[in-house]
Scaffold this motif. Sequence first.
Motif, PDB file in Angstrom:
ATOM      1  N   ASN A 130     -38.547 -21.184  23.130  1.00 45.32           N
ATOM      2  CA  ASN A 130     -39.486 -20.137  23.541  1.00 45.32           C
ATOM      3  C   ASN A 130     -40.958 -20.549  23.506  1.00 45.32           C
ATOM      4  O   ASN A 130     -41.839 -19.691  23.420  1.00 45.32           O
ATOM      5  N   ALA A 131     -41.227 -21.849  23.537  1.00 50.24           N
ATOM      6  CA  ALA A 131     -42.623 -22.299  23.626  1.00 50.24           C
ATOM      7  C   ALA A 131     -43.040 -22.340  25.095  1.00 50.24           C
ATOM      8  O   ALA A 131     -42.198 -22.344  25.995  1.00 50.24           O
ATOM      9  N   THR A 132     -44.342 -22.368  25.324  1.00 47.23           N
ATOM     10  CA  THR A 132     -44.873 -22.575  26.677  1.00 47.23           C
ATOM     11  C   THR A 132     -45.227 -24.052  26.778  1.00 47.23           C
ATOM     12  O   THR A 132     -46.130 -24.518  26.084  1.00 47.23           O
ATOM     13  N   VAL A 133     -44.459 -24.781  27.583  1.00 48.13           N
ATOM     14  CA  VAL A 133     -44.536 -26.246  27.536  1.00 48.13           C
ATOM     15  C   VAL A 133     -45.203 -26.831  28.778  1.00 48.13           C
ATOM     16  O   VAL A 133     -44.884 -26.448  29.903  1.00 48.13           O
ATOM     17  N   THR A 134     -46.099 -27.765  28.562  1.00 50.35           N
ATOM     18  CA  THR A 134     -46.691 -28.539  29.652  1.00 50.35           C
ATOM     19  C   THR A 134     -46.287 -29.999  29.453  1.00 50.35           C
ATOM     20  O   THR A 134     -46.437 -30.548  28.353  1.00 50.35           O
ATOM     21  N   LEU A 135     -45.746 -30.609  30.518  1.00 56.40           N
ATOM     22  CA  LEU A 135     -45.269 -31.997  30.433  1.00 56.40           C
ATOM     23  C   LEU A 135     -46.236 -32.894  31.205  1.00 56.40           C
ATOM     24  O   LEU A 135     -46.388 -32.747  32.415  1.00 56.40           O
ATOM     25  N   CYS A 136     -46.885 -33.803  30.500  1.00 47.59           N
ATOM     26  CA  CYS A 136     -47.912 -34.657  31.127  1.00 47.59           C
ATOM     27  C   CYS A 136     -47.397 -36.076  31.316  1.00 47.59           C
ATOM     28  O   CYS A 136     -46.450 -36.508  30.663  1.00 47.59           O
ATOM     29  N   HIS A 137     -48.067 -36.826  32.190  1.00 42.57           N
ATOM     30  CA  HIS A 137     -47.666 -38.204  32.515  1.00 42.57           C
ATOM     31  C   HIS A 137     -48.872 -38.952  33.051  1.00 42.57           C
ATOM     32  O   HIS A 137     -49.995 -38.426  33.004  1.00 42.57           O
ATOM     33  N   SER A 138     -48.625 -40.134  33.604  1.00 46.08           N
ATOM     34  CA  SER A 138     -49.763 -40.975  33.987  1.00 46.08           C
ATOM     35  C   SER A 138     -50.524 -40.417  35.192  1.00 46.08           C
ATOM     36  O   SER A 138     -51.634 -40.860  35.472  1.00 46.08           O
TER      37      SER A 138
END
Length: 287
Positions: free
Chosen positions: A187-195
């Motif tokens: 139930n978290a608000t997730v942001t997935l980052c990359h290069s």
Amino acid sequence: MSATILDGKALAKQIQNELAESVIEFLQNNGAMPCLAAVLVGEDPASEVYVRNKRRACERVGIESQLHRLPMDASEDDLLKLISKLNKDLEVHGILVQLPLPPQITPRRILQAINPAKDVDGFHPENVGLLVQGYPRFLPCTPHGIQQILIRSGIEIAGARVVIVGRSDIVGKPLAILLSAKADGGNATVTLCHSRTRNLPEVTRQADILVAAIGQAQFITADMVKPGACVIDVGMNRMASGLVGDVDFNAVREIAGCITPVPGGVGPLTVTMLLCNTLAAAKQLET
Ligand SMILES: NC(=O)c1ccc[n+]([C@@H]2O[C@H](COP(=O)([O-])OP(=O)(O)OC[C@H]3O[C@@H](n4cnc5c(N)ncnc54)[C@H](OP(=O)(O)O)[C@@H]3O)[C@@H](O)[C@H]2O)c1
């Protein structure tokens, strides 16, 4: 004020003690020990260390372990034959193929050949699919270990803003699924980052929980962290000075609320979750 250090070693020990009791119970009910078969191709020094640590951890909780070695020049067929043998072996409950594999072997083909019911790393497409759909059979070890650190340290996941830097299949991607799942520990608000993420520091500064899984020593600097944030460092970079994480630990600990060290943070939990999956596999296979 300096951040609280989240002691992964101590947490791993606590979980391993709980696990040792469950292993005894399994032995009493089934007359056999759970058994993990590790497969090592070649002699990569880092892989040797990882496999040795996993086998020692097995020993500590009473799980039997086997080591199957193939030479560096083994063919894909050689490895597939070994996996087929382990798939059929009723005494083996979990199979672990240590990565990376030599270039003549395609990891995807190997991971797909493991019986999904013995896939204690959780890398088989069937198990990845079950995780994505919210019915996990085995949680992948590093993401599960990170979730356990957060839960057992009393860090609120539900509703938190989580930023993960790194989108690998073994850490970033499954962790994003796990922490955003509509389930306990999610139930978290997730942001997935990359290069290719634009303005990365601006994104990471929004994180209540910041996870670094990049593979670049001390990449996350203090200016990328929100004061009071929880910082989880997955990185394991072997430098002349020793093992170094992806976070500039000394600077970031002055601004974060809590932080995992390297070594002694996520690593011990990853190994411990492998043991949990091996026991779970044994229970599923024996019933
Ligand atoms: N502690 C443990 O138990 C454990 C377990 C597994 C891995 N690790 C460690 O964790 C680290 C990451 O490994 P991994 O296998 O998850 O990752 P990986 O496959 O090496 O991928 C690295 C990720 O970082 C991203 N990245 C690279 N440079 C970046 C940059 N400048 N800005 C933003 N993102 C960047 C990449 O983006 P792109 O996708 O765009 O290339 C990629 O998604 C390694 O140090 C590894 O040894 C530790």
